[in-house]
Write an enzyme that holds these catalytic residues in place. Structure first.
Site, PDB file in Angstrom:
ATOM      1  N   ASP A  58      -8.949  -3.699  -5.036  1.00  0.00           N
ATOM      2  CA  ASP A  58     -10.026  -4.311  -5.811  1.00  0.00           C
ATOM      3  C   ASP A  58      -9.575  -5.611  -6.453  1.00  0.00           C
ATOM      4  OD1 ASP A  58     -11.519  -2.081  -5.243  1.00  0.00           O
ATOM      5  OD2 ASP A  58     -11.894  -1.523  -7.328  1.00  0.00           O
ATOM      6  N   HIS A 109     -17.199  -6.746  -4.915  1.00  0.00           N
ATOM      7  CA  HIS A 109     -16.810  -6.143  -6.199  1.00  0.00           C
ATOM      8  C   HIS A 109     -17.369  -6.942  -7.374  1.00  0.00           C
ATOM      9  CE1 HIS A 109     -14.659  -3.283  -8.560  1.00  0.00           C
ATOM     10  NE2 HIS A 109     -13.751  -4.136  -9.031  1.00  0.00           N
ATOM     11  N   HIS A 113     -17.203  -8.833 -12.686  1.00  0.00           N
ATOM     12  CA  HIS A 113     -16.721  -7.496 -13.065  1.00  0.00           C
ATOM     13  C   HIS A 113     -17.433  -6.918 -14.286  1.00  0.00           C
ATOM     14  CE1 HIS A 113     -13.595  -4.264 -13.489  1.00  0.00           C
ATOM     15  NE2 HIS A 113     -13.532  -4.439 -12.181  1.00  0.00           N
ATOM     16  N   HIS A 203      -4.687  -2.540  -6.879  1.00  0.00           N
ATOM     17  CA  HIS A 203      -5.003  -3.944  -7.174  1.00  0.00           C
ATOM     18  C   HIS A 203      -3.761  -4.768  -6.839  1.00  0.00           C
ATOM     19  CE1 HIS A 203      -7.272  -1.361  -9.966  1.00  0.00           C
ATOM     20  NE2 HIS A 203      -8.227  -2.277  -9.946  1.00  0.00           N
TER      21      HIS A 203
END
Length: 247
Positions: A58, A109, A113, A203
């Site tokens: 991500d 994504h 965020h 990540h």
């Protein structure tokens, strides 16, 4: 297939499988089992017979991403990348292009965020659409999968994702690699949680993650796991727009 109440799984996700807010979430195994056989014939896609897992990342692309791509290429491991917009897809289009060229799956994504359950439909679209455009410009194809930040989704989010043609992919394994630089700890956390059909969340921008991945790949293979993308994990099913998927 949509959750009946806000679904904020975040870090505790593996521990709350029985939570009522998971109503309507579909597992990869269930998606495979209910998929119609190809051309009316009995089909046996890879993950119906192999012990598959999906490695997902991500929040990229970022400066360290090419190093991760080098590792995945060397090890012949396909991964799924859920890309963020601001400072990422708009900054590293060549890395996005390389991901696609090397056979990785690419998802959305969001731009910045934000928790999508706190936004209006118009605000949700403003988080999704710029990233779709960036990825399509870099690769020639817009994503059909996305991951809501923090795993937060609800009926309103699902409806908007359905309109945008995106399915929502959650996870079953988190190493919390944002709070440690200890690669051995990241590796241990992943190994402790991983089971068949697992979706692993990492990540690559954090310092301990890429070294952990280098150690994880041979160890997971030694345990009998086959690496696939998220969509391959569900084959012959195709993730449905607006649906929520997690092991």
């Amino acid at each position: 297939m949509r959750a009946a109440a806000p679904l904020l799984l975040a870090l505790a996700l593996p521990a709350i499988t029985s939570c009522s807010t998971l109503t309507g979430v579909t597992s990869p195994a269930a998606a495979r089992d209910h998929a119609a056989p190809a051309n009316g014939q009995a089909a046996a896609p890879m993950c119906r017979v192999s012990t598959c897992i999906a490695l997902t990342f991500d929040g990229g692309p970022s400066a360290p991403t090419p190093k991760l791509l080098d590792v995945l290429k060397r090890e012949k491991v396909p991964a799924t990348f859920f890309l963020q917009g601001e400072g990422h897809t708009d900054t590293y289009p060549e890395t996005v292009r390389r991901m696609a060229k090397e056979g990785h799956e690419i998802g959305n994504h969001t731009w910045s965020h934000k928790n999508l359950t706190e936004l209006s439909p118009a605000e949700i679209r403003s988080e999704i659409e710029p990233v779709q455009r960036d990825i399509e410009k870099a690769t020639g194809h817009a994503p059909t999968i996305m991951r809501p930040p923090g795993g937060a989704t609800n009926d309103a989010v699902s409806e908007t994702m359905k309109e945008l043609g995106l399915s929502q992919i959650l996870w079953s394994v988190t190493a919390k690699d944002y709070d440690t630089t200890d690669s051995a700890l990241i590796k241990s956390r992943v190994l402790d949680q991983t089971e068949r059909d697992g979706i692993i969340l990492l990540h690559e921008r954090y310092a301990g993650t890429i070294p952990a991945v280098e150690a994880l790949i041979p160890e997971l293979r030694a345990r009998g796991y086959t690496f696939v993308t998220v969509s391959q994990l569900m084959s012959p099913a195709t993730p449905e727009a607006g649906g929520v998927y997690r092991p």
